[in-house]
Design a protein around this motif. Structure first.
Motif, short mmCIF file in Angstrom:
data_model
loop_
_atom_site.label_atom_id
_atom_site.label_comp_id
_atom_site.label_asym_id
_atom_site.label_seq_id
_atom_site.Cartn_x
_atom_site.Cartn_y
_atom_site.Cartn_z
N TYR A 1 20.93 -19.67 0.48
CA TYR A 1 19.90 -20.22 1.36
C TYR A 1 19.65 -19.24 2.50
O TYR A 1 20.60 -18.67 3.07
CB TYR A 1 20.40 -21.56 1.90
N ILE A 2 18.36 -19.01 2.81
CA ILE A 2 18.05 -18.11 3.92
C ILE A 2 17.21 -18.78 5.00
O ILE A 2 16.92 -18.17 6.03
CB ILE A 2 17.33 -16.83 3.44
N GLY A 3 16.78 -20.02 4.79
CA GLY A 3 16.08 -20.76 5.84
C GLY A 3 14.63 -20.39 6.01
O GLY A 3 14.18 -20.15 7.14
N VAL A 4 13.88 -20.37 4.92
CA VAL A 4 12.44 -20.10 5.01
C VAL A 4 11.69 -21.08 4.12
O VAL A 4 12.26 -21.67 3.20
CB VAL A 4 12.09 -18.66 4.56
N SER A 5 10.43 -21.26 4.41
CA SER A 5 9.51 -21.92 3.48
C SER A 5 8.32 -21.00 3.33
O SER A 5 7.96 -20.29 4.28
CB SER A 5 9.07 -23.30 3.99
N GLY A 6 7.72 -20.99 2.17
CA GLY A 6 6.63 -20.04 1.96
C GLY A 6 5.80 -20.39 0.76
O GLY A 6 5.92 -21.47 0.18
N GLN A 7 4.98 -19.44 0.37
CA GLN A 7 4.10 -19.63 -0.78
C GLN A 7 3.80 -18.29 -1.41
O GLN A 7 3.94 -17.23 -0.77
CB GLN A 7 2.80 -20.30 -0.34
N ARG B 1 24.05 -18.47 -6.65
CA ARG B 1 25.38 -18.59 -6.05
C ARG B 1 26.07 -17.24 -5.86
O ARG B 1 26.91 -17.08 -4.98
CB ARG B 1 26.26 -19.48 -6.94
N ASP B 2 25.73 -16.25 -6.70
CA ASP B 2 26.38 -14.94 -6.61
C ASP B 2 25.98 -14.18 -5.35
O ASP B 2 26.62 -13.18 -5.00
CB ASP B 2 26.04 -14.09 -7.84
N ARG B 3 24.93 -14.62 -4.65
CA ARG B 3 24.49 -13.92 -3.45
C ARG B 3 24.87 -14.66 -2.17
O ARG B 3 24.45 -14.27 -1.08
CB ARG B 3 22.98 -13.68 -3.52
N ALA C 1 12.36 -2.83 6.09
CA ALA C 1 13.59 -3.21 5.39
C ALA C 1 14.50 -3.91 6.38
O ALA C 1 14.74 -3.40 7.49
CB ALA C 1 14.27 -1.99 4.79
N VAL C 2 14.99 -5.08 6.01
CA VAL C 2 15.91 -5.82 6.88
C VAL C 2 17.15 -6.20 6.07
O VAL C 2 17.10 -6.31 4.85
CB VAL C 2 15.25 -7.09 7.45
N ASP C 3 18.25 -6.38 6.77
CA ASP C 3 19.46 -6.88 6.15
C ASP C 3 19.57 -8.37 6.43
O ASP C 3 19.41 -8.82 7.58
CB ASP C 3 20.70 -6.17 6.71
N ILE C 4 19.84 -9.15 5.38
CA ILE C 4 19.91 -10.60 5.51
C ILE C 4 21.19 -11.10 4.85
O ILE C 4 21.64 -10.54 3.84
CB ILE C 4 18.65 -11.27 4.90
N HIS C 5 21.75 -12.15 5.43
CA HIS C 5 23.06 -12.66 4.99
C HIS C 5 22.90 -14.12 4.54
O HIS C 5 23.03 -15.04 5.35
CB HIS C 5 24.06 -12.57 6.15
N PRO C 6 22.58 -14.36 3.27
CA PRO C 6 22.40 -15.75 2.80
C PRO C 6 23.69 -16.57 2.93
O PRO C 6 24.79 -16.03 2.79
CB PRO C 6 22.02 -15.58 1.32
N VAL C 7 23.52 -17.84 3.22
CA VAL C 7 24.65 -18.77 3.28
C VAL C 7 24.50 -19.78 2.15
O VAL C 7 23.49 -19.80 1.44
CB VAL C 7 24.69 -19.49 4.65
N GLU C 8 25.49 -20.61 1.98
CA GLU C 8 25.42 -21.64 0.94
C GLU C 8 24.50 -22.75 1.38
O GLU C 8 24.60 -23.26 2.51
CB GLU C 8 26.81 -22.21 0.65
N ARG C 9 23.59 -23.12 0.50
CA ARG C 9 22.66 -24.19 0.82
C ARG C 9 23.39 -25.51 0.89
O ARG C 9 24.20 -25.85 0.02
CB ARG C 9 21.55 -24.29 -0.24
#
Length: 349
Positions: A244-250, A312-314, A331-339
């Motif tokens: 999970y990265i906390g975005v909504s989009g289209q 889940r692997d990310r 380019a950005v670095d992002i750290h996904p967490v568990e949803r």
């Protein structure tokens, strides 16, 4: 005097051969039909006793109370049952009725609306008739399949057809795309949901999930390999883990001039419409209006691609994300967490 006997015999000979050929073809056709029938009968006799009717809602219903009805397949002798999440819904009371009419209460071990699957356990049940999950990767288009369920309340109904297509994608009730879906022309109706799609080897290779209203012979089943993954996740965690990265989009097109300036080939990307405060995306510096085009080295050509990559692997890894911001590549670095699972998903065994 002329003798026509030999000529007549010669003239009749092809007719005799033609008759023999027709009889042979009829016998061959009959043998094929018998083989087809025997295959369907064999599958029904082996898997049919493991198919249950799933009833939801209170046993004694008032005029306003309405319950649901679907199908399920027992996959272990101690009472594990696979069905659809939309069959279970938010029901507090669930019952299973087997081929012999025996009714057993059941409880939900976990649901995954993203794949429209749910895992139940029959209370106090042991040594039940069960079916095995097969490997859906071995399927081929045109392969014989059998669907067993309770369409429109008609119990233990059997229909047969073929695998019409493989690798389809359909939208789940949660809005997420279900990948690797099996398309079949085996007749399905409301009530078949959650029942098994079975190969001629009597292996469950899909869980029937959807039909297209108004279409003839276009039905879908979640592949057994997807079901295996969901089953393992629910047994281990009580729900399916995803990043999970906390975005909504289209999904949005990328203007050609922006693609040329940025040196990218994407024609489409995932436009980020909202950013959750203090979420991984906000912490990474992403802004509304950014268009994601690559994550962890995987091209992003729309929201579905973005969701698919966040598996889940990310979880817990630092990933590189390429985005277009006002036509410029960043380019950005992002750290996904568990949803976080919903209350309905977070049901421990």
């Amino acid at each position: 005097m002329l003798d026509f006997t030999s000529d007549v015999a010669a003239a009749e000979l092809p007719a005799a051969n033609e008759t023999d050929a027709n009889e042979h073809n009829q016998l061959s056709d009959q043998a094929l039909l018998d083989a087809y029938s025997n295959a369907v009968i064999g599958v029904t006799e082996r898997v049919g006793p493991a198919v249950v009717r799933v009833e939801t809602g209170p046993k004694q219903r008032s005029g306003r109370e309405r319950g649901g009805l679907g199908s399920g397949i027992v996959i272990s002798p101690d009472g594990l049952v696979l069905t659809n999440s939309h069959v279970v819904g938010a029901a507090k009371e669930i019952r299973l009725r087997d081929l012999e009419g025996v009714v057993t209460d059941a409880r939900v071990l976990g649901v995954d609306p993203d794949t429209d699957l749910a895992l139940l356990r029959a209370d106090g049940a042991r040594d039940l008739r069960y079916a095995s999950l097969g490997n859906s990767r071995h399927l081929r288009r045109g392969q014989l399949v059998v669907a067993i369920g309770n369409p429109l309340g008609f119990e233990s109904t059997v229909t047969a057809g073929v695998v019409s297509a493989l690798g389809r994608s359909i939208r789940s009730v949660s809005g997420r795309t279900i990948e690797d879906v099996i398309q079949t022309d085996a007749a399905l109706n409301p009530g078949n949901s959650g029942g098994p799609l079975v190969s001629s080897a009597a292996e469950v290779i899909g869980i029937n999930t959807a039909i297209i209203n108004g279409a003839q012979g276009i039905c879908f089943a979640v592949a057994s390999n997807t079901a295996q993954f969901v089953l393992a996740e629910i047994i281990r965690h009580g729900y399916v883990r995803r990043a999970y990265i906390g975005v909504s989009g289209q999904t949005a097109p990328i203007p050609r001039r922006h693609a040329v300036v940025a040196g990218v080939e994407n024609k489409m990307g995932a436009l980020l419409a909202q950013i959750e405060p203090d979420g991984p995306a906000a912490q990474a510096g992403l802004l509304p209006g950014d268009v994601a085009i690559k994550l962890d080295g995987v091209d992003i050509n729309g929201v579905d691609d973005l969701i698919r990559v966040l598996d889940r692997d990310r979880i817990g890894r630092t990933l590189s994300m390429d985005v277009l911001r006002l036509g410029r590549l960043r380019a950005v670095d992002i750290h996904p967490v568990e949803r976080k699972p919903s209350a309905r998903q977070n049901l421990a065994p």
